[in-house]
Write an enzyme that holds these catalytic residues in place. Structure first.
Site, PDB file in Angstrom:
ATOM      1  N   LYS A 168      18.912 -55.304  38.936  1.00 50.34           N
ATOM      2  CA  LYS A 168      19.597 -55.390  39.962  1.00 50.34           C
ATOM      3  C   LYS A 168      20.619 -56.253  40.428  1.00 50.34           C
ATOM      4  CE  LYS A 168      16.733 -51.707  40.684  1.00 50.34           C
ATOM      5  NZ  LYS A 168      17.156 -50.310  40.676  1.00 50.34           N
ATOM      6  N   HIS A 287      15.137 -41.760  30.433  1.00 46.35           N
ATOM      7  CA  HIS A 287      15.065 -41.693  31.680  1.00 46.35           C
ATOM      8  C   HIS A 287      15.232 -40.572  32.162  1.00 46.35           C
ATOM      9  CE1 HIS A 287      15.978 -42.405  36.032  1.00 46.35           C
ATOM     10  NE2 HIS A 287      15.610 -43.650  35.836  1.00 46.35           N
TER      11      HIS A 287
END
EC number: 4.1.1.39
Length: 473
Positions: A168, A287
């Site tokens: 992040k 994912h």
């Protein structure tokens, strides 16, 4: 044998597709749909409309029906059940002969079962709740390229859950700063770092630069810690050709694992990439970006347990499954059900977990369940209890948000994990005793102590939208 003759006109579907006395064959593909019929449409009519449209039916009789054996190829609605607590819809069970589907093609299965039938006017809403793939079909699919045991052998990591971290902020970092963030997290104790699914090859960070800086970080962390490390390099791309180009570069620079968004990227691309990984000794991390568009509405779409089965057949060594305790949707019983469907070799019918059919996977290897989304050290006891060893815990903000930095956040998670695994192995009830276990571990880890203080008030307690519809939960 009677001569078949052609009679033009419209025949009610129930004359051909409703067969309540049918005993499904071991080779049949079985489906459970949740059907919400339009007002005035009875249950049988709605069920057979779905069976017909998802197999070989059309709206009128056609003369070419005489050129094949429709009685063999048709889908058969063979059972209807109430949905506990909801009288607006019902469950319809439909059996399909295996020869309706191309071998090894989950794309073809979905084209029929979740294709035009979902726009059929006879139904107000339609949801595919579960599928039973016969073992004869399972054996035609590639499945996970490596499987759980092979991956553990490659990584030389046994007896515990694996730890990861999604870098992040997920968008905006330069490649060099991105690599630095990976290095700090890996040297702090994580097994993996991960590209966010949003990261492909944007102007602020092109894919090749990211791959190179990240692998430099991985190799440096390996040298310092003596442990095998990895980073999920996202090779999802605008075209299959570009996807393979990125995968080849990842292999050339020594990456052990790559990543793909199997729904956004497409099932065909995912199966092709899984085959490439199988042939090149790579691990594919998968994912599920876009899944909630398909599975979150409890009346219309595709349940995630179906998407889990499709991924296992299509190929992937990791799959994101939700966390139960984090920020993303996921009922505990349902989540445990699809985790078993991802990992176990045989999963029996269990309505208490939303599993409508026995599923035999034969010798097909299982895949790691990945917990990711809003988790931190306080969740560790529950995560270890829920997921078991063959899982990856992805702490993004729960690593990078540590007041002392990425390495400290990673170290805190590693200490918390090892404390919980040790307590579990000693026979302790880690969910009940979690606070005590973590507090004791924090006495020897200032990083963990600070992490516990930072996130002690953070909870994600929202009502689950998609609840299990069972009579006696």
């Amino acid at each position: 044998m009677a001569v078949k003759t052609y009679q033009a006109g419209v025949t009610e579907y129930r004359q051909s597709y409703w067969q309540p006395d049918y005993a499904p064959l071991d080779t049949d593909l079985l489906a459970c749909f949740k059907i919400t019929p339009q007002p005035g449409v009875d249950r049988e009519e709605a069920a057979v409309a779905v069976a017909a449209e998802s197999s070989c039916g059309t709206w009128t009789t056609v003369w070419t029906d005489l050129l094949t054996d429709l009685d063999y190829y048709k889908g058969r609605a063979y059972r209807l059940e109430d949905v506990p607590g909801d009288d607006t819809c019902f469950y319809a069970f439909i059996a399909y002969p295996i020869d309706l589907f191309e071998e090894g093609s989950v794309v073809n299965v979905f084209t029929s079962l979740v294709g035009n039938v979902f726009g059929f006017k006879a139904v107000r809403a339609l949801r595919l709740e579960d599928l039973r793939f016969p073992i004869a079909y399972v054996k035609t699919c590639g499945g996970p390229p490596n499987g759980i045991q092979v991956e553990r052998d490659k990584l030389n990591k046994y007896g515990r859950l694996l730890l990861g971290c999604t870098i992040k902020p997920k968008l905006g970092l330069s490649a060099k700063n991105y690599g630095r963030a990976c290095y700090e997290a890996l040297r702090g104790g994580l097994d993996f770092t991960k590209d966010d699914e949003n990261i492909n090859s944007q102007p602020f960070m092109r894919w090749r630069d990211r791959f190179d800086f990240v692998m430099e970080a991985v190799q440096k962390a390996e040298q310092e810690t003596g442990e095998r490390k990895g980073h999920y390099l996202n090779v999802t791309a605008p075209t299959p050709e570009e996807m393979y180009k990125r995968a080849e570069h990842a292999k050339e620079i020594g990456a052990p694992i790559i990543m793909h968004d199997y729904l956004a990227g497409g099932l065909c691309a995912n199966a092709g990439l899984a085959n490439w990984c199988r042939n090149n000794g790579m691990l594919p991390h998968v994912h599920r970006a876009m899944h909630a568009v398909l599975d979150r509405n409890p009346h219309h779409g595709i349940h995630f347990r179906v998407l889990t089965k499709i991924l296992r057949l299509s190929g992937g060594d990791h799959l994101h499954t939700g966390t139960v305790v984090g920020k993303l949707e996921g009922d505990r019983a349902s989540t445990l059900g699809w985790i078993d469907l991802l990992r176990e070799s045989f999963v029996p019918e269990d309505r208490s977990r939303g599993i409508f059919f026995d599923q035999d996977w034969g010798s097909m290897p299982g895949a790691f369940a990945v917990a990711s989304g809003g988790i931190h050290v306080w969740h560790m006891p529950a995560l270890v209890a829920i997921f078991g060893d063959d899982s990856v815990l992805q702490f993004g903000g729960g690593t990078l948000g540590h007041p002392w930095g990425n390495a400290a956040g990673a170290h805190a998670n590693r200490v918390a994990l090892e404390a919980c695994v040790q307590a579990r192995n000693e026979g302790r009830q880690i969910e009940k005793e979690g606070r005590e276990i973590l507090t004791a571990a924090a006495q020897h880890s200032p990083e963990l102590k600070i992490a516990m203080e930072t996130w002690k008030e953070i909870k994600f307690e929202f009502e689950t939208m998609d609840k299990l519809a069972i009579a006696n939960k």
